[in-house]
Design an enzyme around this catalytic site. Sequence first.
Site, PDB file in Angstrom:
ATOM      1  N   ASN A 147       0.833  -1.200   0.000  1.00  0.00           N
ATOM      2  CA  ASN A 147       0.000   0.000   0.000  1.00  0.00           C
ATOM      3  C   ASN A 147       0.870   1.252   0.000  1.00  0.00           C
ATOM      4  O   ASN A 147       2.007   1.203   0.449  1.00  0.00           O
ATOM      5  CB  ASN A 147      -0.911   0.006   1.235  1.00  0.00           C
ATOM      6  CG  ASN A 147      -2.096  -0.926   1.071  1.00  0.00           C
ATOM      7  OD1 ASN A 147      -2.647  -1.053  -0.015  1.00  0.00           O
ATOM      8  ND2 ASN A 147      -2.495  -1.579   2.154  1.00  0.00           N
ATOM      9  N   HIS A 169      -7.350  -8.185  -0.034  1.00  0.00           N
ATOM     10  CA  HIS A 169      -8.295  -9.219   0.401  1.00  0.00           C
ATOM     11  C   HIS A 169      -9.616  -8.644   0.900  1.00  0.00           C
ATOM     12  O   HIS A 169     -10.465  -9.372   1.404  1.00  0.00           O
ATOM     13  CB  HIS A 169      -7.666 -10.097   1.483  1.00  0.00           C
ATOM     14  CG  HIS A 169      -7.041  -9.320   2.603  1.00  0.00           C
ATOM     15  ND1 HIS A 169      -5.684  -9.182   2.733  1.00  0.00           N
ATOM     16  CD2 HIS A 169      -7.580  -8.634   3.622  1.00  0.00           C
ATOM     17  CE1 HIS A 169      -5.411  -8.449   3.787  1.00  0.00           C
ATOM     18  NE2 HIS A 169      -6.551  -8.104   4.346  1.00  0.00           N
TER      19      HIS A 169
END
Length: 444
Positions: A147, A169
């Site tokens: 990220n 996810h």
Amino acid sequence: MTKIAFIGAGSLEFTTALVRDILTFPRLQDATLALMDINAERLEFAEQAVRKIIAAGNYPAHVQATLNRAEALKDADVVLTTILVGSTEVWRHDIEIPKKYGVDINVGDTRGPSGIFRFLRTLPPMLEIVKDMEQLCPKAVLLNYTNPMAMLCGALQRQTFIPVTGLCHSVQGTAMMLAEWIGAPFEEITYTCAGINHQAFFLKYEWNGEDAYPLIRKAITERPEIYNQEQVRNEMFLHLDYYPTESSGHNSEYNPWFRKRPDLIEKYCTHGTGWNPGEYAYILKEYQKTEQTWKDRIRAELARELTPDDLKRGNEYAAYIINALMGGEPFGFNGNVPNTHLITNLPQGACVEVPVYVDRGGFHPIHVGDLPPQLVALIHTNVMVEEMAIEAALTGNARLVMQACLYDPLTAAVLSMDEIKTMVKEMFAQNRVYLPQFSKIDVG
């Protein structure tokens, strides 16, 4: 024989879970698993954990552990990135500086001023990785778990011919959570989900072909334990009519509604029962705890004998994708890809999260069309913040970083334009050594 390179293999939970999943596919069981990290101690633990999985499953896989990125990447078929630039002593300031000015951050890894500065620090090594791939494994695919997902993937997709997609996810995790709430077996659920990373929405959510949203709304409004589990997300659903993918804590940062005043934080972000309701600096505090205890935890895990259940495949997308790329069963997932008229009312070229099918021929994103206007109003603002941050990082335009922060929904709800500029100046000063792409730091 497939070669899979793990860059950032010291992210031990990710590495071991992904290796476990990969080795459940027969065509991948003799793979070469190239583990690379810049931290020798973490790399050694990762190698031990991977060898333990291989031994427990009696797999014919091979392990290669190295501190040399080029060695790991050479002739790889697939590359997985799970890197983190700096310890908590570096990125804690992404959280603490905005707090000084009144911007209360829960996670800070995706967007807003915290996510933007994490992106600015992380992009240079990620660009080095893809440039190495162009030389050492030009036919490989990059699966990114690092990220901020959308900004990193969006920047990389404009700078390399290497196929890049980002995996998260939150989509399948949320789909399973909603199925549990309505008592539906997950195998009977179908859905269409699209938007941007950490801000995608279920445009359709069906149980045996029937719209399940009335059941979800009933569960949220009539069962307090369900409402309390995800207060922020449930409020967003009740007002916007579509369910968002990311946890309440994350979502509370991406809009102007839940964190702009202490009373709203107390009401919506403190007492939820989900894994992350929205406490200030939640992930920072968790990382600070694990920095003190991770070695003991890993040693205990390595000493534990694995059971057959420990070798069962999980729900992460990566292993299914790799199997499909190597000629196995085609697979559908939600991935982060360039917007090539996939979502028609978001900017073309922006990084969007949409359904994707993958097979031996590569990635095949699915056309979604227009998103509902009440979703576009929020998502488009965040897309443009990300687009400004990407352009700023690729051109070295520090003023554009400040302008990106001006439009972040939470920051704009709390601060004046001058206050935002002052905050960004302080964040630049704190991060100067990590930002080689900026020849000078002048936000005006």
